[in-house]
Design an enzyme around this catalytic site. Sequence first.
Site, PDB file in Angstrom:
ATOM      1  N   ASP A  14      -8.612   1.671 -24.949  1.00 34.55           N
ATOM      2  CA  ASP A  14      -9.091   1.574 -23.572  1.00 34.55           C
ATOM      3  C   ASP A  14      -9.056   2.925 -22.875  1.00 34.55           C
ATOM      4  O   ASP A  14      -8.268   3.798 -23.217  1.00 34.55           O
ATOM      5  CB  ASP A  14      -8.218   0.613 -22.755  1.00 34.55           C
ATOM      6  CG  ASP A  14      -8.510  -0.840 -23.067  1.00 34.55           C
ATOM      7  OD1 ASP A  14      -9.607  -1.116 -23.568  1.00 34.55           O
ATOM      8  OD2 ASP A  14      -7.640  -1.690 -22.810  1.00 34.55           O
TER       9      ASP A  14
ATOM     10  N   GLU B 235       1.783  -7.414   9.083  1.00 32.75           N
ATOM     11  CA  GLU B 235       1.915  -5.967   9.241  1.00 32.75           C
ATOM     12  C   GLU B 235       2.744  -5.323   8.135  1.00 32.75           C
ATOM     13  O   GLU B 235       2.500  -4.202   7.736  1.00 32.75           O
ATOM     14  CB  GLU B 235       2.538  -5.652  10.604  1.00 32.75           C
ATOM     15  CG  GLU B 235       2.706  -4.166  10.895  1.00 32.75           C
ATOM     16  CD  GLU B 235       1.384  -3.431  10.999  1.00 32.75           C
ATOM     17  OE1 GLU B 235       1.382  -2.197  10.818  1.00 32.75           O
ATOM     18  OE2 GLU B 235       0.351  -4.081  11.264  1.00 32.75           O
TER      19      GLU B 235
ATOM     20  N   ARG C  39      -3.187  -8.620 -20.664  1.00 37.12           N
ATOM     21  CA  ARG C  39      -4.097  -8.282 -21.757  1.00 37.12           C
ATOM     22  C   ARG C  39      -3.459  -7.323 -22.760  1.00 37.12           C
ATOM     23  O   ARG C  39      -3.953  -7.168 -23.881  1.00 37.12           O
ATOM     24  CB  ARG C  39      -5.402  -7.687 -21.213  1.00 37.12           C
ATOM     25  CG  ARG C  39      -5.233  -6.342 -20.551  1.00 37.12           C
ATOM     26  CD  ARG C  39      -6.516  -5.883 -19.853  1.00 37.12           C
ATOM     27  NE  ARG C  39      -7.617  -5.730 -20.779  1.00 37.12           N
ATOM     28  CZ  ARG C  39      -7.815  -4.671 -21.544  1.00 37.12           C
ATOM     29  NH1 ARG C  39      -6.946  -3.664 -21.498  1.00 37.12           N
ATOM     30  NH2 ARG C  39      -8.846  -4.597 -22.351  1.00 37.12           N
TER      31      ARG C  39
ATOM     32  N   PRO D  84       0.808  -1.226   0.000  1.00 33.56           N
ATOM     33  CA  PRO D  84       0.000   0.000   0.000  1.00 33.56           C
ATOM     34  C   PRO D  84       0.839   1.274   0.000  1.00 33.56           C
ATOM     35  O   PRO D  84       0.329   2.354  -0.282  1.00 33.56           O
ATOM     36  CB  PRO D  84      -0.828  -0.116   1.290  1.00 33.56           C
ATOM     37  CG  PRO D  84      -0.113  -1.103   2.138  1.00 33.56           C
ATOM     38  CD  PRO D  84       0.555  -2.045   1.201  1.00 33.56           C
TER      39      PRO D  84
END
Length: 247
Positions: free
Chosen positions: A169, A116, A154, A89
Site C-alpha cells: 500500500d 465544543e 484491514r 482535532p
Amino acid sequence: MRIDILSLFPEMFEGVFRSSILKKAYEKQFFSYNFVNFRDFADNKHNKVDDYPYGGGAGMVLKPQPIFDAIDTIETDETKKPRIILMCPQGETFTQKKAEELAREDHLIFICGHYEGYDERIRTNLVTDEISIGDYVLTGGELGAMVVIDSVVRLIPGVLGNDDSAVEDSFSTGLLEHPHYTRPAEFRGIKVPDVLLSGNHAHINEWRRKESLRRTYLRRPDLLESMELSNEEKGWIKEWGNNKSSS
C-alpha cells in the site's frame, strides 16, 4: 481484535461495519465490536452528558463522569491494558505507521465526542492516544473513528486474503504506491507499459520501485526527506528535477 466504541450516535457505524471488507472480517471473526452509548451513564434526570465550560466561552464541554463510568463497564484483560483512543482535532495526525502500530493490539477503545470539546480530565487521566485524521474539524468523532478502524482492521493478518496487498500500500513502504494496470493491454489507444507484459519479474520490480519513487517525488516530496535512497534512486530524482526545470 476487540473494538469498543463510545458514541452518542452508534447508528452512524452501521453502514460501515455491515459492508465490504469490515463486514467480511467481522463474519470471519478477525475482530469484534461493541457500542457503548455513554448517554446511558449520565447521572442526571435529563441524561445530559455536557455542560457549560468553567470560565465562560462558546459551546458545551463533555463531562468526565459519563465517559469514565462507561469505560469502567468495559471488560478488559488485566494483563494487557487496552489502548483508549480519543478522536480529537488536537491529536496526533493519523498515519499508516500509526495504523500498523494499532493493528498489533488486541483491544482498542474509541471515544467519539461531540460539542465544543472534552473535559481535560478525560485526556489526562483516561486516554492513551489522541488521534486526528486531519487539520479540520468535524461535528463529532464518529467519522474519524470509522476511518481509523477501517485502516487498522484491514491490516490484521488474513483480512485482505493476500497479506502482500497491505505491505505494498501507499505509505507502508514510505512511498506512494506505483501505478497499476489490468486487462485489456490496450484501451482506446492507450497501452500498458511493455515491461509489465514482459514476464521479467526483476525488471517489473525495478519499474514499480522507480514509478513509486517518481510518484512520491512529484506528489509528496516531503515523504522523501527522511528516507535513505540509493545512488541510483538519487540519480533518478536528479533527472526528474532537471526535466521539471527544463519544461
